[in-house]
Scaffold this active site. Structure first.
Site, PDB file in Angstrom:
ATOM      1  N   TYR A   1      -4.087   1.283  -5.052  1.00 58.19           N
ATOM      2  CA  TYR A   1      -2.893   1.823  -4.387  1.00 58.19           C
ATOM      3  C   TYR A   1      -2.114   2.655  -5.396  1.00 58.19           C
ATOM      4  CZ  TYR A   1      -3.705  -1.660  -0.660  1.00 58.19           C
ATOM      5  OH  TYR A   1      -4.249  -2.422   0.354  1.00 58.19           O
TER       6      TYR A   1
ATOM      7  N   TRP B   1       0.838  -1.201   0.000  1.00 56.06           N
ATOM      8  CA  TRP B   1       0.000   0.000   0.000  1.00 56.06           C
ATOM      9  C   TRP B   1       0.874   1.253   0.000  1.00 56.06           C
ATOM     10  CZ3 TRP B   1      -3.900   1.395   4.539  1.00 56.06           C
ATOM     11  CH2 TRP B   1      -4.648   2.523   4.173  1.00 56.06           C
TER      12      TRP B   1
ATOM     13  N   ASP C   1       1.340  -8.286  -1.276  1.00 57.49           N
ATOM     14  CA  ASP C   1      -0.062  -7.894  -1.313  1.00 57.49           C
ATOM     15  C   ASP C   1      -0.179  -6.473  -1.831  1.00 57.49           C
ATOM     16  OD1 ASP C   1      -3.003  -8.301  -0.265  1.00 57.49           O
ATOM     17  OD2 ASP C   1      -2.348  -6.330   0.449  1.00 57.49           O
TER      18      ASP C   1
END
Length: 327
Positions: A56, A21, A51
């Site tokens: 993002y 992120w 991930d």
């Protein structure tokens, strides 16, 4: 680096993964060179699970992940997410047309023909009560667009509902020293059904790193500035929903429990890894040093029973009443 089996997928994944992120956006400015270097260092340390999500940095994170993996020979599993591009973000938006469009975009950003793991990205609770949404995901698996799918949830109840669908292979949920409710029922149900658990927000947005003070300030484009009270998305995503000053006080108590050889970040990550139901924990890293620091948590010794009990007491007395029944 230690590895764990990722539920019914059968993958052997590094128990410390990489949450991407921050390298996409919403955490202040991160230079692409630093993001690339952080990912390379993570893989050097044995991490093989990343991930990310399509939102993002509006695809920036997915593209950086793709760039790095083209330069590596190791098998690295990539999980991405879909759904938060919807505006408004409502249950009716989780339909065949939109989900296929989101997935096609992620396939292009990641430059792959199939996605290892697609997760619904914290959809409205109503989505978990719509079997037709999961039928769309089943069809994408049959088409080869996805290898597997799972969900990222805000609430324990959503996770429990999601795993009733046999195709759901994983649940990503906030789990850290400040958010302990998943241990009560959710973990047992995941274990029973062999559903993988991805522990996100492991450091409570950096609070549990011990690097913050009352004087710490955050850039305007950092969610720790603009989402403390849930103004932009679920409050639980920022500092795990904990009041900032209460959190700082609890962190000082935790600092006194930290064993020799650990820093506070590694202590917080190791606490999560003490639960065998967790398949992988996904701290973020903005540079190579942070990536290496996170990875080291895997090789540090287990926490003692007494320390685990003291951590529990801090949660019970300082944090639980504010967060436990909200999420």
């Amino acid at each position: 680096m230690n590895y764990r089996i990722f539920g019914k997928c059968g993958w052997a994944v590094s128990e410390v993964g990489f949450g991407a992120w921050a390298i996409g956006g919403s955490w202040g400015k991160v230079q692409e060179d630093d993001a690339v270097a952080a990912l390379h260092r993570a893989i050097d340390c044995g991490l093989n699970f990343i991930d990310t999500a399509d939102v993002y940095g509006d695809g920036r994170s997915e593209k950086i992940v793709s760039k790095v993996l083209k330069e590596r020979k190791e098998r690295v599993y990539v999980a991405t997410k879909a759904g938060r591009r919807l505006s408004p973000h409502v249950a009716d938006g989780y339909n065949r047309e939109n989900l296929n469009a989101f997935v096609d975009r992620s396939l292009k950003n990641l430059e792959v023909e199939t996605i290892d793991l697609l997760q619904l990205h914290c959809p409205p609770t109503e989505v978990y009560y719509r079997p037709e949404v999961f039928e769309v995901l089943d069809d994408m698996v049959k088409q080869g667009k996805l290898q597997n799918y799972g969900v990222s949830v805000e609430k324990v109840e959503e996770g429990l509902k999601a795993i009733e669908y046999p195709g759901v292979k994983s649940v990503q949920i906030i789990f850290n020293i400040f958010r302990q409710r998943p241990t009560e029922l959710f973990f047992a149900e995941c274990r029973k059904r062999r559903v993988a658990v991805i522990a996100r927000v492991p450091l409570a947005s950096g609070l549990l790193s011990g690097k913050m003070t009352k004087e710490t300030t955050f850039p305007p484009d950092d969610h720790r500035n603009y989402n403390r009270f849930g103004q932009a998305f679920d409050r639980g995503e920022t500092f795990a929903g904990v009041d900032y000053e209460k959190g700082l006080h609890a962190v000082e108590e935790l600092r006194n429990l930290t064993p020799g050889g650990f820093n506070l970040t590694q202590f917080a990550l190791k606490w999560i890894l003490m639960f065998p139901e967790v398949s992988v924990v996904i701290p973020g890293a903005k540079n190579p040093l942070q990536a290496e620091d996170n990875a080291k948590a895997s090789s540090l010794p287990p926490l003692g029973e007494k320390v685990m009990e003291e951590i529990q007491k801090i949660y019970e007395t300082s944090i639980k009443q504010d967060v436990h029944h909200r999420w």
